[in-house]
Write a protein that holds these residues in place. Structure first.
Motif, short mmCIF file in Angstrom:
data_model
loop_
_atom_site.label_atom_id
_atom_site.label_comp_id
_atom_site.label_asym_id
_atom_site.label_seq_id
_atom_site.Cartn_x
_atom_site.Cartn_y
_atom_site.Cartn_z
N GLN A 314 70.33 -10.13 82.94
CA GLN A 314 71.35 -9.08 82.72
C GLN A 314 72.69 -9.69 82.31
N LEU A 315 73.06 -10.77 82.99
CA LEU A 315 74.37 -11.38 82.72
C LEU A 315 74.43 -11.94 81.30
N ALA A 316 73.39 -12.67 80.91
CA ALA A 316 73.41 -13.30 79.57
C ALA A 316 73.54 -12.23 78.49
N ALA A 317 72.86 -11.08 78.68
CA ALA A 317 72.95 -10.01 77.67
C ALA A 317 74.37 -9.47 77.59
N ARG A 318 75.00 -9.28 78.75
CA ARG A 318 76.37 -8.75 78.75
C ARG A 318 77.34 -9.76 78.12
N VAL A 319 77.18 -11.02 78.44
CA VAL A 319 78.11 -12.04 77.94
C VAL A 319 77.95 -12.23 76.43
N ALA A 320 76.70 -12.19 75.97
CA ALA A 320 76.45 -12.38 74.52
C ALA A 320 77.11 -11.26 73.72
N ALA A 321 77.31 -10.09 74.35
CA ALA A 321 77.87 -8.95 73.62
C ALA A 321 79.41 -8.96 73.60
N LEU A 322 80.04 -9.91 74.30
CA LEU A 322 81.51 -9.93 74.32
C LEU A 322 82.05 -10.26 72.94
N HIS A 323 83.13 -9.60 72.58
CA HIS A 323 83.70 -9.83 71.25
C HIS A 323 84.87 -10.81 71.36
N VAL A 324 84.74 -11.92 70.64
CA VAL A 324 85.80 -12.94 70.64
C VAL A 324 86.60 -12.78 69.36
N GLY A 325 87.92 -12.82 69.47
CA GLY A 325 88.73 -12.70 68.25
C GLY A 325 90.21 -12.72 68.55
N PRO A 326 91.00 -12.62 67.51
CA PRO A 326 92.45 -12.68 67.68
C PRO A 326 92.96 -11.55 68.58
N ALA A 327 94.02 -11.84 69.30
CA ALA A 327 94.58 -10.87 70.24
C ALA A 327 94.97 -9.56 69.55
N SER A 328 95.32 -9.66 68.29
CA SER A 328 95.83 -8.49 67.58
C SER A 328 94.72 -7.49 67.21
N LEU A 329 93.44 -7.90 67.22
CA LEU A 329 92.36 -6.98 66.85
C LEU A 329 91.94 -6.12 68.03
N ALA A 330 91.85 -4.81 67.80
CA ALA A 330 91.55 -3.89 68.91
C ALA A 330 90.22 -4.22 69.57
N GLU A 331 89.24 -4.71 68.80
CA GLU A 331 87.91 -4.95 69.38
C GLU A 331 87.81 -6.28 70.17
N SER A 332 88.82 -7.11 70.09
CA SER A 332 88.73 -8.42 70.78
C SER A 332 88.75 -8.24 72.29
N GLU A 333 87.81 -8.90 72.95
CA GLU A 333 87.79 -8.90 74.42
C GLU A 333 88.19 -10.26 74.98
N ILE A 334 87.96 -11.29 74.18
CA ILE A 334 88.35 -12.66 74.57
C ILE A 334 89.16 -13.23 73.41
N GLY A 335 90.37 -13.67 73.69
CA GLY A 335 91.22 -14.26 72.66
C GLY A 335 91.04 -15.76 72.60
N PRO A 336 91.96 -16.44 71.92
CA PRO A 336 91.90 -17.91 71.88
C PRO A 336 92.27 -18.49 73.24
N MET A 337 91.85 -19.70 73.51
CA MET A 337 92.32 -20.41 74.70
C MET A 337 93.76 -20.85 74.42
N ILE A 338 94.47 -21.26 75.45
CA ILE A 338 95.91 -21.47 75.30
C ILE A 338 96.27 -22.60 74.32
N ASN A 339 95.46 -23.66 74.27
CA ASN A 339 95.76 -24.75 73.34
C ASN A 339 94.51 -25.62 73.16
N SER A 340 94.64 -26.63 72.32
CA SER A 340 93.45 -27.44 72.01
C SER A 340 92.99 -28.25 73.24
N ARG A 341 93.93 -28.66 74.08
CA ARG A 341 93.53 -29.41 75.29
C ARG A 341 92.60 -28.55 76.15
N ALA A 342 92.93 -27.25 76.24
CA ALA A 342 92.11 -26.36 77.07
C ALA A 342 90.70 -26.24 76.50
N VAL A 343 90.60 -26.08 75.18
CA VAL A 343 89.26 -25.93 74.58
C VAL A 343 88.46 -27.23 74.74
#
Ligand code: SIN
Length: 494
Positions: A314-343
């Protein structure tokens, strides 16, 4: 600031706020603020040094006598005006948060409401800072306890909730009658400056709240000046355990009071009697808030063997459906990480886990080329069959990565959950009432979410034990952190 043209211009400040005046740093050094998604420069603020830090202390010290002499009712009214301005500027504040921190706009709006709730709460608590009358221990005496403001408070705030963490430190300090000097994180100074503009607009007297900005390099200089200064009576800090320990050492000479809200390594336990759907829901809410960049984010998810397959599917299905994208897009649920060190850290944890036997149920990679706006995105990830040899078992990943550990018995999982120097938050799901009381009593953390993934509230005490720090934010306990207890003993009474 092209992306920021729709923001109320006077909220975008590029000066320190000291003694009610917007001023450049004395050394005329500047710090560039960047959009974490693109790396584009979105503003610049002073890279302050020791002189600026000292001027802030001077302003706060000068403002203290008259501020502490005001009535609690008066302080409450000013805080309510600040709160009202935060709400009426919510859209602008949210855009600034999104721009410099990267969280999607809807989530940034949630942060404004969350931060504002602390300001309102402490406006209401200000008028309830009661003392005590103690039954006299000897004849002819009156014994009383009064609560007094501690004095000048230094608030050092993190980048992950640039508005809410500032609000929940500054509001109780002001409510208690303290004055404040603040330093926001290098990555997110613009939100904090906008908050100062709203405080100014709300009519907070000059010098009651002051703010200096500084780069990571200069943070040691500005904060160092505050640590050494006996006029500063309290430090309140949210951030890493390493920095928190440094603050404790650095303030030892002047014996300041400290509130330290530090790192966590939160366990999330799903027992075999849990409602699996509810546990998946709870984990989604707890883990993916702010893209996993939250100190109470579950870092180790322990799932009983009997429900492991169902839960992970159940968890993997929910996580795979998360939308990653820029903060400015209405559909984004996960934005960028704070900086390259974090990634890079997130990716290092994932690679290490895979080498040590983890299976990738979804995600597991940097989204370097998939998202046009920049390289700082990470795919929401679920790793199965995690074990304690993996780095992510002992270090906070601070990103959108769930690691699933199997367990077989309550005894074993509680021992493993507690097997960490940290003790901020823990979560567990169970429908057995006896187990609920037993396990919540045995978990070594300051906060326990029981069948609940989102416990943070202005009405509740937030904070940890062990190396997650001490002191509480929010609730009536949060006001106590800024008050000194004075005992008055009057004798020779007939
Ligand atoms: C934090 O991550 O430091 C605070 C998160 C919260 O308030 O829930």
């Amino acid at each position: 600031m092209s992306a920021s043209t729709s923001i109320r211009p006077d909220l975008l400040r590029d000066r320190n706020f000291i003694g009610g005046i917007w001023c450049a740093g004395r050394e005329d050094a500047w710090l560039e603020v960047v959009d974490p998604a693109t790396g584009a420069v979105i503003g610049r603020v002073p890279d302050s040094g020791a002189v600026d830090a000292d001027e802030a202390v001077k302003a706060a010290s000068e403002a203290l006598p008259s501020w502490r002499a005001t009535t609690a009712r008066h302080r409450a009214q000013l805080l309510k005006r600040w709160h009202a301005r935060m709400l009426s500027s919510a859209e602008d504040l949210a855009k600034i948060i999104s721009l410099e921190q990267g969280k999607p706009l809807a989530e940034a709006l949630g942060e404004v409401a969350y931060g504002a709730s602390y300001v309102e709460w402490f406006a209401e608590e200000a008028v309830r800072a009661y003392g005590d009358i103690i039954p006299a221990a000897a004849e002819g005496r009156r014994m009383m306890v009064v609560k007094e403001p501690l004095g000048v408070v230094a608030a050092i705030t993190p980048w992950n909730f640039p508005l809410a963490m500032l609000a929940r430190k500054v509001a109780p300090a002001l409510a208690a009658g303290c004055t404040v000097i603040a330093k926001p994180a290098e990555d997110t100074p613009l939100t904090a400056l906008a908050m100062m503009r709203l405080a100014e607009e709300a009519g907070l007297p000059a010098g009651t709240v002051n703010l200096v900005t500084a780069s990571r390099g200069n943070a040691a200089v500005t904060v160092g000046a505050w640590l050494a200064d006996p006029r500063v009576r309290k430090i309140t800090f949210t951030g890493s355990t390493a920095v928190g320990k440094g603050l404790a050492r650095g303030s030892a000479e002047t014996l300041k009071k400290l509130s330290l809200e530090l790192g966590g390594n939160a366990p999330f336990i799903v027992f075999d009697d849990a409602d699996v759907c509810a546990a998946v829901d709870g984990l989604m809410r707890a883990k993916f808030r702010n893209g996993g960049q939250t100190c109470v984010s579950p870092n180790r998810v322990y799932v009983h063997d009997a429900v492991y397959d169902e839960f992970s599917r159940q968890l993997a299905a929910r996580v795979a459906a998360l939308h990653v994208g820029p903060a400015s897009l209405a559909e984004s649920e996960i934005g960028p990480m704070i900086n390259s060190r974090a990634v890079e850290k997130i990716d290092r944890h994932v690679r290490d886990a895979i080498v040590r036997g983890a299976t990738v149920l979804t995600g597991g990679l940097r989204l370097r080329d998939q998202i046009a706006s920049g390289p700082n995105y990470y795919a929401p990830t679920v790793l199965g069959e995690a074990n304690e040899q993996m780095t992510l078992a002992s270090e906070e990943t601070f990103g959108p990565v769930v690691a699933l550990f199997r367990f077989h018995s309550e005894e074993d999982v509680v021992r493993r959950a507690n097997d960490t120097p940290f003790g901020l938050a823990a979560y567990f799901y169970s429908r057995d009432v006896s187990r609920i009381w037993r396990v919540s009593g045995r978990l070594e953390t300051g906060i326990v979410g029981i069948n609940e993934g989102a416990f943070a509230s202005e009405a509740a005490p937030f904070g940890g034990i062990k190396e997650s720090g001490y002191g509480r934010e929010g609730s009536r306990y949060g006001l106590e952190e800024y008050l000194a207890t004075k005992y008055l003993c009057q004798g020779s009474l007939a």
